[in-house]
Scaffold this active site. Structure first.
Site, short mmCIF file in Angstrom:
data_model
loop_
_atom_site.label_atom_id
_atom_site.label_comp_id
_atom_site.label_asym_id
_atom_site.label_seq_id
_atom_site.Cartn_x
_atom_site.Cartn_y
_atom_site.Cartn_z
N SER A 33 0.86 -1.19 0.00
CA SER A 33 0.00 0.00 0.00
C SER A 33 0.89 1.23 0.00
CB SER A 33 -0.86 -0.02 1.28
OG SER A 33 -1.39 1.25 1.57
N TYR A 48 -3.30 -0.55 10.02
CA TYR A 48 -3.13 -0.86 8.59
C TYR A 48 -1.73 -0.45 8.13
CZ TYR A 48 -4.47 -0.91 3.59
OH TYR A 48 -4.57 -1.17 2.24
P1 NAP Z 1 -11.71 -5.59 -0.42
O1 NAP Z 1 -12.62 -5.21 -1.55
O2 NAP Z 1 -12.12 -5.27 0.96
O3 NAP Z 1 -11.34 -7.16 -0.55
C1 NAP Z 1 -10.53 -7.79 0.42
C2 NAP Z 1 -10.63 -9.28 0.26
O4 NAP Z 1 -9.91 -9.94 1.32
C3 NAP Z 1 -12.08 -9.79 0.36
O5 NAP Z 1 -12.28 -10.83 -0.58
C4 NAP Z 1 -12.13 -10.33 1.78
O6 NAP Z 1 -13.13 -11.27 1.99
C5 NAP Z 1 -10.75 -10.95 1.90
N1 NAP Z 1 -10.39 -11.27 3.28
C6 NAP Z 1 -10.37 -10.45 4.34
N2 NAP Z 1 -10.01 -11.11 5.45
C7 NAP Z 1 -9.80 -12.41 5.07
C8 NAP Z 1 -9.40 -13.60 5.75
N3 NAP Z 1 -9.13 -13.59 7.06
N4 NAP Z 1 -9.25 -14.75 5.04
C9 NAP Z 1 -9.51 -14.77 3.71
N5 NAP Z 1 -9.90 -13.69 3.00
C10 NAP Z 1 -10.04 -12.51 3.69
O7 NAP Z 1 -10.31 -4.92 -0.60
P2 NAP Z 1 -9.53 -4.43 -1.91
O8 NAP Z 1 -9.64 -2.96 -1.96
O9 NAP Z 1 -9.88 -5.25 -3.08
O10 NAP Z 1 -8.04 -4.73 -1.41
C11 NAP Z 1 -7.32 -5.89 -1.73
C12 NAP Z 1 -5.92 -5.76 -1.14
O11 NAP Z 1 -5.30 -4.57 -1.64
C13 NAP Z 1 -5.93 -5.60 0.39
O12 NAP Z 1 -4.79 -6.22 0.94
C14 NAP Z 1 -5.84 -4.10 0.58
O13 NAP Z 1 -5.33 -3.72 1.83
C15 NAP Z 1 -4.94 -3.73 -0.56
N6 NAP Z 1 -5.02 -2.33 -0.98
C16 NAP Z 1 -6.21 -1.77 -1.35
C17 NAP Z 1 -6.23 -0.44 -1.77
C18 NAP Z 1 -7.48 0.26 -2.22
O14 NAP Z 1 -7.44 1.49 -2.43
N7 NAP Z 1 -8.61 -0.41 -2.39
C19 NAP Z 1 -5.06 0.29 -1.79
C20 NAP Z 1 -3.88 -0.32 -1.38
C21 NAP Z 1 -3.87 -1.63 -0.98
P3 NAP Z 1 -14.62 -10.82 2.47
O15 NAP Z 1 -15.23 -10.08 1.35
O16 NAP Z 1 -15.29 -12.11 2.76
O17 NAP Z 1 -14.44 -9.96 3.68
C1 GCO Z 2 -7.20 4.91 3.57
C2 GCO Z 2 -7.28 3.92 2.45
C3 GCO Z 2 -5.91 3.41 2.12
C4 GCO Z 2 -5.93 2.61 0.85
C5 GCO Z 2 -4.61 2.15 0.34
C6 GCO Z 2 -3.68 3.24 0.02
O1 GCO Z 2 -8.06 4.86 4.44
O2 GCO Z 2 -6.31 5.75 3.52
O3 GCO Z 2 -8.16 2.89 2.71
O4 GCO Z 2 -5.27 2.83 3.19
O5 GCO Z 2 -6.80 1.54 0.93
O6 GCO Z 2 -4.03 1.16 1.15
O7 GCO Z 2 -2.54 2.75 -0.64
#
Ligand code: NAP
Ligand code: GCO
Length: 265
Positions: free
Chosen positions: A146, A159
């Site tokens: 992230s 986080y």
């Molecule tokens: P999301 O839509 O919330 O999806 C997260 C996934 O992880 C869901 O399928 C969730 O399942 C699963 N999960 C959570 N806890 C789990 C567990 N204990 N065992 C198995 N599966 C589990 O998030 P996303 O935005 O797609 O993010 C995906 C990854 O990218 C995460 O690591 C997040 O931190 C990272 N990320 C996201 C962003 C952003 O802006 N969206 C930015 C940087 C990094 P459920 O649906 O059943 O809860």
């Molecule tokens: C927040 C966001 C972020 C993003 C992402 C950024 O609350 O600032 O959720 O943490 O998800 O990880 O790279």
């Protein structure tokens, strides 16, 4: 042929938490490149819905319930995949959660829960999958980091602690496993439109304005933007790329204080 670099035919890919959002976009992209896609989740109903969505995209996803934070559950799940699908060639540690709570209000149990899912789970799953890759002569591991791997912001202490740790876990996995032809890298998504960011993106939330004005690309990222970066790191194009964090952020990390429309010269 240059396309052969990105052909994943015959490869088995596990994307943890690949039921929606970034994980599903990665699964669809790697699946379209020919990989056999395996996804897990803690919720069986979500897996069933996801399987249908993958099928609509022409991908026959293998689905399995297991919790990435539970070592015994992970061991059983990976064994099942190895026996029924084959040894894993590509692991994407994608499953993650966030809790936006100021430190003074954050219960220790909640802090630990985020560390468990976002940092300790990639350690558990990586540790279980790597021996199979070593035996096979190589593999690819992609840890979902992230911008919070390198920056903090109000309310995301757990986080940011986890994602900062994950960046260095990526470095250590690289140091220990690169000699086995395993390329371990991370992706650092910027602000991507998924359920994780929905609470700070919709309903006129002021954070939406911040993302829209501070991101040089002028938009939220789409899950597919991250899926395409994952294909690059999962492909033969990156056999000497190791221990790197690829930020997919529309330029927001490169931007010091740029606000659209205010300081254009
Ligand atoms: P999301 O839509 O919330 O999806 C997260 C996934 O992880 C869901 O399928 C969730 O399942 C699963 N999960 C959570 N806890 C789990 C567990 N204990 N065992 C198995 N599966 C589990 O998030 P996303 O935005 O797609 O993010 C995906 C990854 O990218 C995460 O690591 C997040 O931190 C990272 N990320 C996201 C962003 C952003 O802006 N969206 C930015 C940087 C990094 P459920 O649906 O059943 O809860
Ligand atoms: C927040 C966001 C972020 C993003 C992402 C950024 O609350 O600032 O959720 O943490 O998800 O990880 O790279």
């Amino acid at each position: 042929m240059i396309q052969e670099l990105f052909d994943l035919s015959g490869k088995v890919a596990l994307i943890t938490g690949g039921t929606h959002g970034i994980g599903m976009a990665i699964g669809k992209t790697l699946g379209k490149a020919g990989a056999k896609i395996c996804i897990n989740d803690i919720d069986e109903a979500k897996l069933a819905t996801a399987k249908e969505e993958y099928a609509a995209a022409g991908i026959d996803a293998y689905t399995l319930v297991f919790n990435v934070t539970d070592e015994a559950d992970v061991d059983a799940g990976i064994s099942k995949i190895e026996n029924e699908v084959g040894p894993i060639d590509i692991l994407v540690n994608n499953a993650g959660i966030i809790k936006r709570v100021p430190i003074l209000d954050m219960p220790v149990a909640d802090y630990k829960m985020v560390i468990d899912v976002d940092l300790i789970a990639p350690f558990i799953v990586g540790k279980r999958v790597a021996p199979g890759m070593i035996q096979k002569g190589g593999g690819k591991i992609i840890n979902m980091c992230s911008m919070m791997s390198i920056y903090g912001r109000n309310s995301v202490s757990a986080y940011a602690s986890a994602k900062g740790g994950l960046k260095l876990l990526t470095a250590n996995m690289c140091c220990e496993w690169a000699k086995h032809n395993i390329q371990v890298n991370g992706i650092g998504p910027g602000y991507i439109a998924t359920t994780q960011t929905e609470p700070i993106r919709v309903g006129g939330h002021p954070f939406n304005d911040l993302v829209m004005t501070r991101t040089p690309a002028g938009r939220w990222g789409e899950p597919e933007d991250v899926g395409n970066a994952a294909l690059f790191l999962a492909s033969k194009a990156t056999e000497f790329v190791n221990g790197h964090i690829l930020y997919v952020d529309g330029g927001i990390l490169a931007n010091f204080g740029y606000v659209k429309g205010e300081n254009d010269l």
